[in-house]
Every structure is written in C-alpha cells, then in structure tokens.
Design an enzyme around this catalytic site. Structure first.
Site, PDB file in Angstrom:
ATOM      1  N   ASP A  68       3.437   2.169   4.279  1.00  0.00           N
ATOM      2  CA  ASP A  68       3.648   0.749   4.001  1.00  0.00           C
ATOM      3  C   ASP A  68       2.297   0.039   4.052  1.00  0.00           C
ATOM      4  O   ASP A  68       1.859  -0.432   5.100  1.00  0.00           O
ATOM      5  CB  ASP A  68       4.618   0.166   5.020  1.00  0.00           C
ATOM      6  CG  ASP A  68       5.110  -1.220   4.627  1.00  0.00           C
ATOM      7  OD1 ASP A  68       4.652  -1.741   3.601  1.00  0.00           O
ATOM      8  OD2 ASP A  68       5.960  -1.773   5.358  1.00  0.00           O
ATOM      9  N   GLY A  69       1.640  -0.027   2.893  1.00  0.00           N
ATOM     10  CA  GLY A  69       0.327  -0.648   2.828  1.00  0.00           C
ATOM     11  C   GLY A  69       0.295  -1.910   1.997  1.00  0.00           C
ATOM     12  O   GLY A  69      -0.649  -2.694   2.085  1.00  0.00           O
ATOM     13  N   LYS A  70       1.308  -2.100   1.133  1.00  0.00           N
ATOM     14  CA  LYS A  70       1.385  -3.267   0.235  1.00  0.00           C
ATOM     15  C   LYS A  70       0.065  -3.490  -0.494  1.00  0.00           C
ATOM     16  O   LYS A  70      -0.439  -4.617  -0.594  1.00  0.00           O
ATOM     17  CB  LYS A  70       1.829  -4.515   0.993  1.00  0.00           C
ATOM     18  CG  LYS A  70       3.230  -4.357   1.610  1.00  0.00           C
ATOM     19  CD  LYS A  70       3.655  -5.623   2.331  1.00  0.00           C
ATOM     20  CE  LYS A  70       5.078  -5.484   2.892  1.00  0.00           C
ATOM     21  NZ  LYS A  70       5.186  -4.466   3.961  1.00  0.00           N
ATOM     22  N   ARG A  71      -0.494  -2.413  -1.023  1.00  0.00           N
ATOM     23  CA  ARG A  71      -1.790  -2.489  -1.694  1.00  0.00           C
ATOM     24  C   ARG A  71      -1.676  -3.280  -2.993  1.00  0.00           C
ATOM     25  O   ARG A  71      -0.635  -3.281  -3.655  1.00  0.00           O
ATOM     26  CB  ARG A  71      -2.344  -1.096  -1.947  1.00  0.00           C
ATOM     27  CG  ARG A  71      -2.647  -0.299  -0.686  1.00  0.00           C
ATOM     28  CD  ARG A  71      -3.503  -1.093   0.277  1.00  0.00           C
ATOM     29  NE  ARG A  71      -4.021  -0.266   1.363  1.00  0.00           N
ATOM     30  CZ  ARG A  71      -3.986  -0.594   2.644  1.00  0.00           C
ATOM     31  NH1 ARG A  71      -3.423  -1.726   3.000  1.00  0.00           N
ATOM     32  NH2 ARG A  71      -4.505   0.184   3.563  1.00  0.00           N
TER      33      ARG A  71
END
Length: 309
Positions: free
Chosen positions: A104-107
C-alpha cells in the site's frame, strides 16, 4: 493473472479479507520492544526490528486464515531505511507463507518516474547486467489522478512480472467527496470516470475469474457508491478499506461482491493488529487475539454474502 492467485486464496480459505500490516510502536507489546531495544538500542534499528518481529507473529498466526496482507509503506518509511528493510522482510516472510501481498504505497507519478516505482515494488532492477528484486509485492496501490501517463508504465511491469495494481477510485476518507463526487461535463462523477478508466486499463489483462490485473480502491464507508461501482465495473476487483475502525460493516461491504461472492477484498488493519489491546488480552497473546478478530470478521462477512465461488 496476478489477481487470480489472490482470488484462488480467497476461494480456498473462504475468506475475502486482507490484514493491513500498519504497525506503530504503540501497537506492539512491550516484551517485543524491550527484546529488540536490548539488542539494538532505542534506535531506528531497534524500532524496525520490533515492527518485523510483531509482523512475523501476526503472519505466523494468520496465514492459514487470511489470503492476503497489506503493509502500508508509510508506517515503515517513518523509521528510515531500517524501517524499509522491515517492509522488505515482512513482504518476503508473508510470501514465504503463501500469502498474497498488496503493497500500500499509493504511488503517483508519470513516465520513467512511475516506471521506477513499478520496478521498485513489483519488478526487477538491473545492476550492470544482473537483475535483482527489490521489494517484490504482488500488487501495488496507486493514485490514477494524473491520468494514463501514471498508469501505463505500471501495466508494462504488471504484464512482464504477473503483478497487479489497485487504483484509488472512491476512497474511504470523509473529505473524498470534495473532488471525487463532482459531476463532470458528461454528468458522470469523477470517481465513476476513474472507475471506468480502470476497466479500460485492465481490458488486456483479464484473468480466469473475469477480473483484470487493474483493481480499484473503493471505501466501505460509502456503500451506495460501492454498489454503483460494482454494477458498473464488472471486470474490476475492489480493495475495500474502511471496515471496522472507520465504521464500515458487513452490510456495507456486501454491496461490493458479485453473485459468486467474488469481486472484493475487505481490509482491516488496526481492528486485527490491535485486537489484543481492545479486548484486554495479555500482551503475549496478541497473535491469538488477532486470530479471533480475523475469524470473527471472516464469519461476519461470509454469513452475509454466503459461500464464495
């Protein structure tokens, strides 16, 4: 397709949930922290060791129950490179136990920068003719609001490495409607437009269950929108935050599933990680408390949606 492996686990375990591994030091039992601080000092290295030890205990207890885990990068990044090593080791350990790992990095970027994110979290990096895996998640959460320039570089890596992504569509936070609920010139909301883009981005990557490698993040806190998107996006698998601590319940998340009981993976982070604190368990029983909460969550959802697959 990557998400087929995840769905296989959901069906086998009859459990459409994912455990968010978002540790803070205050979530971790004192005996783990003291052991790590005795060995490494009250340092970033000691903190990172405590995170990984805590995660290992959760994974050991939960891997036969849940199909997936979702470590949130920020909770590791705040402890420096030592914390990022704990993230790497957590991903590797979870995969060793057969779990599907959603990083879960929401890059969010474009072009070669987004390609670099994709290589870091999903692909292989080349060093003087040799290829190495950096973090090796199975899927990555991404922000698609820069448009196709931020997604297409990811799809190349997904195709090459058999990985998946989950694009932010209708997020669970209270202010999400400030942008995502706005109707565009064609009278479609921003979130619905983003969801339909996910369908387009994923059309070349459809797996055996009819879902593509391009999933969507859709919050449990907005059940009407969840139901609308499930009807509108037949090939897009949902990652659903907002269950439990944020207020979403089984009736809410049930709207994200198809008639087979597929189509959604429901996340709980603090609800499972911190169950030992919430229910007054002895600290050495933190993993036992996590199991009880994970089973309760599973049963609550299954009782609502029925047998999966």
């Amino acid at each position: 397709m990557s998400l087929d492996r995840m769905i296989d686990g959901v069906i086998t375990k009859q459990n459409p949930t994912v455990v968010g591994l978002d540790p803070k030091l205050e979530y971790i039992p004192d005996y783990i922290k003291q052991d790590c601080f005795t060995k490494y000092g009250k340092t970033l290295e000691g903190a990172a060791a405590a995170l990984f030890t805590f995660n290992k205990g959760l994974i050991d207890a939960l891997y036969t129950i849940v199909p997936a885990v979702k470590p949130q990068c920020a909770y590791y990044e705040m402890y420096g490179w030592q914390g990022m090593k704990a993230l790497h080791d957590t991903i590797a350990y979870a995969k060793q136990k057969g779990l599907f790992v959603i990083t879960d990095g929401k890059r969010n970027d474009i072009g070669t920068t987004m390609e670099a994110y994709a290589i870091a979290h999903l692909g292989q990096v080349e060093v003087e003719g040799e290829s190495y895996v950096s973090f090796d998640g199975d899927a990555l959460t991404v922000n698609g609001y820069l448009g196709s320039d931020g997604i297409l570089p990811l799809l190349n890596i997904c195709g090459q490495e058999d990985k998946g992504i989950f694009v932010l569509v209708k997020t669970s936070n209270p202010s999400s409607g400030e942008l995502q609920n706005i109707n565009l010139y064609n009278q479609k909301s921003v979130y619905l437009t983003m969801g339909q883009m996910c369908e387009i981005w994923g059309e070349r990557y459809i797996g055996k269950y009819g879902y593509s490698a391009v999933g969507a993040v859709v919050g449990a806190t907005y059940p009407k929108q969840l139901e609308e998107l499930r009807t509108t996006l037949p090939h897009t698998f949902f990652l659903v935050p907002g269950y439990g601590a944020q207020g979403g319940g089984a009736d809410d998340v049930a709207l994200g599933f198809d008639q087979r009981g597929l189509g959604a993976l429901i996340n709980s982070s603090r609800g499972i990680m911190c169950a030992w604190q919430k229910y007054g368990f002895a600290e050495r029983d933190y993993a036992k408390a996590a199991v009880e909460e994970a089973v309760r969550m599973r049963d609550e959802i299954i009782n609502r949606i029925g047998t999966i697959g």
